[in-house]
Design an enzyme around this catalytic site. Sequence first.
Site, PDB file in Angstrom:
ATOM      1  N   CYS B  86      20.845   7.292 -41.567  1.00  0.00           N
ATOM      2  CA  CYS B  86      22.257   7.232 -41.191  1.00  0.00           C
ATOM      3  C   CYS B  86      23.130   7.287 -42.447  1.00  0.00           C
ATOM      4  O   CYS B  86      23.142   8.280 -43.131  1.00  0.00           O
ATOM      5  CB  CYS B  86      22.501   5.983 -40.345  1.00  0.00           C
ATOM      6  SG  CYS B  86      24.022   6.057 -39.412  1.00  0.00           S
ATOM      7  N   HIS B 194      17.892   6.194 -36.071  1.00  0.00           N
ATOM      8  CA  HIS B 194      17.424   4.956 -36.697  1.00  0.00           C
ATOM      9  C   HIS B 194      15.986   4.589 -36.310  1.00  0.00           C
ATOM     10  O   HIS B 194      15.790   3.911 -35.308  1.00  0.00           O
ATOM     11  CB  HIS B 194      18.333   3.804 -36.283  1.00  0.00           C
ATOM     12  CG  HIS B 194      19.700   3.870 -36.872  1.00  0.00           C
ATOM     13  ND1 HIS B 194      20.042   3.216 -38.039  1.00  0.00           N
ATOM     14  CD2 HIS B 194      20.817   4.514 -36.473  1.00  0.00           C
ATOM     15  CE1 HIS B 194      21.307   3.456 -38.323  1.00  0.00           C
ATOM     16  NE2 HIS B 194      21.807   4.241 -37.396  1.00  0.00           N
ATOM     17  N   GLU B 196      14.239   2.408 -37.783  1.00  0.00           N
ATOM     18  CA  GLU B 196      14.087   0.952 -37.990  1.00  0.00           C
ATOM     19  C   GLU B 196      14.602   0.155 -36.794  1.00  0.00           C
ATOM     20  O   GLU B 196      14.334  -1.033 -36.687  1.00  0.00           O
ATOM     21  CB  GLU B 196      14.785   0.528 -39.289  1.00  0.00           C
ATOM     22  CG  GLU B 196      16.286   0.282 -39.209  1.00  0.00           C
ATOM     23  CD  GLU B 196      17.127   1.549 -39.163  1.00  0.00           C
ATOM     24  OE1 GLU B 196      16.558   2.655 -39.043  1.00  0.00           O
ATOM     25  OE2 GLU B 196      18.366   1.430 -39.237  1.00  0.00           O
TER      26      GLU B 196
END
Lengths: 83, 227
Positions: B86, B194, B196
């Site tokens: 990002c 994302h 994560e």
Amino acid sequence: MKKVTVHVTLKQGVLDPQGKAIQTSLHSLGFPEVEEARVGKYIELHMEDDADIEARVKAMCDKLLANPVIEDYRFNVEEAVQS
Amino acid sequence: MKFAVIVFPGSNCDRDMYHAAKDVLKADADLVWYENSNLENYDGVLLPGGFSYGDYLRSGAVASTSNVMQQIKAHAEKGKPILGVCNGFQILLEAGLLPGAMLRNKNLAFMCHQEPLVVANNQTQFTTGYEKGEIVRFPIAHGEGNYFCDEQTLADLKANDQIVFTYENNPNGSVADIAGITNKQSNVLGMMPHPERAVEELLGSDDGLRLFQSVVKNWRESYAVNR
């Protein structure tokens, strides 16, 4: 003292969704003559005069103020008006 | 394997990244403040999402000039894995570690939802845990994720197999549906979605975990070979 004015604009051919939204808004406000709107940035730098000022500002634009992948820039160096 | 999660003023996915690396992946990881940082003892660098420096000037532009980026460039040249997610991707673009630039999403909206992605290249150290062509689900959360590059750059990306993730239903207008790319050496990966935030089923998807596991596995294997 010099006043440097830098204009950063999106390159031709790069889509400008903000400009597109502005154009649509202007149309709905009764300005159908607007065929295109493009949004850019205006940056003012105040700095001491220097023999290399043009080259220095160009380097600033290349390194930070503009992103050469999507943006063009032009700048103007003028005498700063003392206030 | 030890990761540095770089924290800039305005980073806001740093804890998520740290949680993924430390608590879920069970790797060593530190949150590293960008100033006065020393990355010497880290094997990998994770650049988290957020709004470094409030997205002033352009997303990632100010962070890309910080001193820590010089160290990250040195790491990249050594072939160490660098992952930018990002805002981390935007910083890597602005720093010139990856080609191209980000524009505002084509609909001008900040988008925050899960997106299906296609694994376009599973031969990178980040993606060996996936099948080529596999559909994975990662959340996206961005207002400027509309990837742009010129035709020559796009041709190079394709020729060198640098496009790693593509959107199945391009949400933001990115050129060639690009969601994530690597550098030529394929040790620097930048992606808008994302991984994560997709490391536990509880979060709606654990498809992202394999990305981190791939990095560790490949690092261990190359470490064993090079010792």
